[in-house]
Design a protein around this motif. Structure first.
Motif, PDB file in Angstrom:
ATOM      1  N   SER A 372      46.452  40.960  34.606  1.00 55.19           N
ATOM      2  CA  SER A 372      46.361  41.935  35.099  1.00 55.19           C
ATOM      3  C   SER A 372      44.368  41.736  35.286  1.00 55.19           C
ATOM      4  O   SER A 372      43.295  41.762  34.811  1.00 55.19           O
ATOM      5  CB  SER A 372      46.460  43.305  35.273  1.00 55.19           C
ATOM      6  N   THR A 377      43.720  48.115  41.393  1.00 56.01           N
ATOM      7  CA  THR A 377      45.911  47.336  41.514  1.00 56.01           C
ATOM      8  C   THR A 377      45.791  47.363  39.457  1.00 56.01           C
ATOM      9  O   THR A 377      46.876  47.668  38.833  1.00 56.01           O
ATOM     10  CB  THR A 377      45.359  45.993  41.366  1.00 56.01           C
ATOM     11  N   MET A 378      44.392  47.171  38.786  1.00 57.12           N
ATOM     12  CA  MET A 378      44.248  46.880  37.363  1.00 57.12           C
ATOM     13  C   MET A 378      44.236  48.376  36.916  1.00 57.12           C
ATOM     14  O   MET A 378      45.569  48.230  35.733  1.00 57.12           O
ATOM     15  CB  MET A 378      43.330  45.825  37.033  1.00 57.12           C
ATOM     16  N   GLY A 381      48.196  49.360  37.176  1.00 61.08           N
ATOM     17  CA  GLY A 381      48.849  48.757  36.781  1.00 61.08           C
ATOM     18  C   GLY A 381      49.007  48.879  34.986  1.00 61.08           C
ATOM     19  O   GLY A 381      49.541  48.977  34.480  1.00 61.08           O
ATOM     20  N   ARG A 393      48.384  41.021  26.806  1.00 60.84           N
ATOM     21  CA  ARG A 393      48.084  42.126  28.235  1.00 60.84           C
ATOM     22  C   ARG A 393      46.616  41.102  28.061  1.00 60.84           C
ATOM     23  O   ARG A 393      45.539  41.244  27.243  1.00 60.84           O
ATOM     24  CB  ARG A 393      47.545  43.218  27.907  1.00 60.84           C
ATOM     25  N   ASP A 395      42.739  41.338  30.758  1.00 57.40           N
ATOM     26  CA  ASP A 395      42.435  42.216  32.219  1.00 57.40           C
ATOM     27  C   ASP A 395      41.168  41.490  32.357  1.00 57.40           C
ATOM     28  O   ASP A 395      40.873  40.267  30.954  1.00 57.40           O
ATOM     29  CB  ASP A 395      42.996  42.862  32.243  1.00 57.40           C
ATOM     30  N   CYS A 427      51.432  37.095  36.591  1.00 55.86           N
ATOM     31  CA  CYS A 427      49.792  37.456  36.987  1.00 55.86           C
ATOM     32  C   CYS A 427      49.407  38.322  37.798  1.00 55.86           C
ATOM     33  O   CYS A 427      50.308  38.470  39.259  1.00 55.86           O
ATOM     34  CB  CYS A 427      48.544  36.666  37.575  1.00 55.86           C
ATOM     35  N   ILE A 428      49.214  40.111  37.997  1.00 57.79           N
ATOM     36  CA  ILE A 428      49.372  41.173  39.499  1.00 57.79           C
ATOM     37  C   ILE A 428      47.512  41.056  39.511  1.00 57.79           C
ATOM     38  O   ILE A 428      46.858  41.283  38.878  1.00 57.79           O
ATOM     39  CB  ILE A 428      49.670  42.119  38.454  1.00 57.79           C
ATOM     40  N   GLU A 429      47.521  39.947  40.736  1.00 57.59           N
ATOM     41  CA  GLU A 429      46.108  40.395  41.088  1.00 57.59           C
ATOM     42  C   GLU A 429      46.302  41.700  42.117  1.00 57.59           C
ATOM     43  O   GLU A 429      47.014  41.605  43.031  1.00 57.59           O
ATOM     44  CB  GLU A 429      45.653  39.240  41.327  1.00 57.59           C
TER      45      GLU A 429
END
Length: 554
Positions: A372, A377-378, A381, A393, A395, A427-429
């Motif tokens: 992330s 968002t981070m 999340g 995890r 980040d 992968c969350i961006e």
């Protein structure tokens, strides 16, 4: 990571080897499995030689992303980052050679070791020292400078000083008196708090820390990349009451966590003025930073935690679960979770962050490796997506570096492919963060890594404009003078980047579309996917009890 090469025992007398071949052989001898980079003069031959000895070379689209990927490999495998740079030929030094620069000198500011081999013969010894230095003590990167004329220069193998694989880092333990003192302080605590840091994850201390939490009944708070060392759904996890836990704890036990900006430096008003800190760290220079500890335990986190367990076995402690401290923490946890749930269940469109993360949490596998980056968002999340396993995890970390996401995801996918192929990498961006390294989507597709990228798109940095407001703004003149600096182009179709390279792209605006795209992406375990999720451009975090650094990349 595989058996080391056996020095020069099998090499025929009089046989020659090039500098590129020597670098590759020496890296493989140190159990290096992965190499990331962008090739060019003079280091193309090194990448080719690395492949020839069994090292996997992953060609990236940006050198920063290559370094991010390699650093994540170091965190995941315990073989930290080694940077190899090509430099100008030795006989052109001071003459204004192509890209001539004092690379070794510059590297000393940022690396534990920065060195140029004096000859081909010493390359294996230099590489062994770099690998050993990177792992021993507090892990850190090392830089090796390779002159251009070394790459194709040849030398007789009989003259080379071959070095076997360096042994694992020695395990250091705390002084017994310090352990005893720490146990006494914990035993007298009224409102204890255990803070689990990234160092605990790196040292593979999860089993002993879990035993410590269960044995003593202590509330614990993980730092971002320590999530999962003890599962986030453990009843003693107080991450949902973070501010309250930090502000009111009278004894804080730091397990591989630093009192830097992420923990507000350990200072008031975020901590009590009279808080007693027990600091456990592998790095002596870290002890006492910002707050003078009541007890210091210098050593490997896993080993020191085991020492604490042994001491508690002689002097049993079980912190009661019915204290006022636990009551306060549980009330705050319940309150915060209810507020987040209310936001997650909102039906209004465009969606908000909490709604998006609610559906992601419900549909991705519980053992997914989560990567992330971004601001909101981070941050959101981290609170909404639980981790149940250690080192799953990744980040932006201590430096809050934007652009790490896709490099980290590529590294995680490669390790997963080789070791735990059943695990998915998600992968969350944020849309802004995706822009830093979005072209690595081509790298993902080229190596057929089934990564699921989710871009949470609010048309901007922190906040953005919707399409109507964007058009209205342009009526005032040149975008360079009238568009807010935080704004990005509305409704950008980032998913088409994935489609362009052969992956699957989804553009979603509603919860139903998001659910459908998530289910399809999770079910397809062979193809990279990108889900571009449009949210309210003004969506932000829920109001904080303490509005500190609300726009940070914590």
């Amino acid at each position: 990571q595989g058996p080391p090469l056996r020095g020069g025992a099998v090499m025929a007398a009089g046989e020659a080897v090039s500098g590129a071949g020597l670098v590759a052989e020496a890296l493989r001898a140190q159990n290096i499995e992965y190499m990331f980079g962008i090739v060019g003069i003079p280091i193309t031959e090194i990448a080719v030689a690395a492949q020839a000895v069994g090292i996997k070379y992953i060609g990236m689209r940006n050198e920063q992303a290559a370094c991010y990927a390699a650093s994540a490999i170091g965190y995941l495998t315990g073989r930290p980052l080694i940077v190899i740079g090509g430099s100008s030929d030795r006989n052109q030094e001071t003459m204004g050679a192509f890209q001539e620069f004092p690379q070794v000198e510059a590297g000393r500011l940022y690396n534990k070791l920065s060195v140029r081999p004096s000859s081909l013969e010493v390359i294996p010894a230099v590489i062994e020292k770099a690998v050993r230095t990177s792992m021993y003590g507090r892990p850190g990167s090392c830089y090796i400078d390779i002159p251009g004329d070394f790459v194709n220069l040849e030398v007789n193998k009989s003259s080379i000083k071959y070095v076997e694989c360096c042994p694992p880092p020695p395990i250091s333990m705390a002084e017994h008196s310090a352990v005893s003192k720490a146990v006494s302080i914990i035993a007298h605590a009224k409102q204890p708090l255990l803070i689990i840091g990234k160092g605990a994850a790196y040292s593979h201390a999860e089993n002993n820390i879990r035993k410590l939490v269960d044995l003593c009944g202590l509330p614990f708070l993980p730092t971002p990349m320590a999530k999962g060392v003890v599962p986030d759904n453990h009843p003693n996890c107080v991450a949902a009451a973070r501010s309250t836990a930090l502000q009111h704890a009278d004894v804080v036990i730091l397990l591989g966590a630093r009192l830097n900006w992420i923990l507000h430096f350990g200072l008031p008003p975020r901590f009590r003025q009279d808080v007693k800190v027990i600091q456990i760290d592998i790095c002596a220079e870290e002890l006492g930073n910002n707050v003078r500890p009541a007890a210091v335990l210098l050593g490997d986190i896993n080993a020191v935690t085991k020492q604490l367990l042994e001491e508690f076995s002689k002097r049993p402690l079980k912190y009661p679960s019915n204290t006022e401290w636990w009551k306060k923490l549980r009330e705050k946890i319940k309150n915060n979770e209810e507020r987040s749930k209310a936001l997650a269940l909102q039906k209004s469109l465009p969606m908000n962050y909490y709604t998006v993360f609610h559906h992601i949490r419900e549909l991705i596998p519980k053992d997914s490796i989560l990567v992330s980056e971004g601001a909101n968002t981070m941050d959101i999340g981290r609170t909404m997506l639980p981790n149940y396993y250690p080192r799953q995890r990744l980040d932006a970390g201590t430096f809050g570096t934007m652009g790490v996401g896709l490099g980290f995801a590529i590294a995680a996918a490669l390790v997963a492919k080789d070791r735990t192929p059943e695990k998915r990498v998600i992968c969350i961006e944020g849309d802004s963060a995706f822009g830093f390294s979005g072209m690595e989507v081509e790298t993902i597709c080229r190596y057929n890594l089934p990564i699921l990228i989710i871009v949470v798109n609010n048309n901007g940095i922190y906040t953005g404009l919707n399409a109507d407001n964007w058009k209205e703004m342009l009526q005032y003149g040149d975008p360079a003078t009238c568009v807010p600096p935080v704004s990005l182009l509305p409704n950008s179709h980032y998913e088409e980047i994935m489609s362009a390279f052969g992956g699957k792209g989804y553009f979603v605006k509603t919860p139903e579309e998001l659910q459908k795209a998530l289910k399809a992406s999770v079910a397809d375990k062979q193809t990279p996917s990108l889900i571009n999720v449009m949210i309210d451009p003004q969506s932000e975090r829920k109001k904080q009890e303490f509005p500190w650094l609300t726009r940070s990349n914590l």
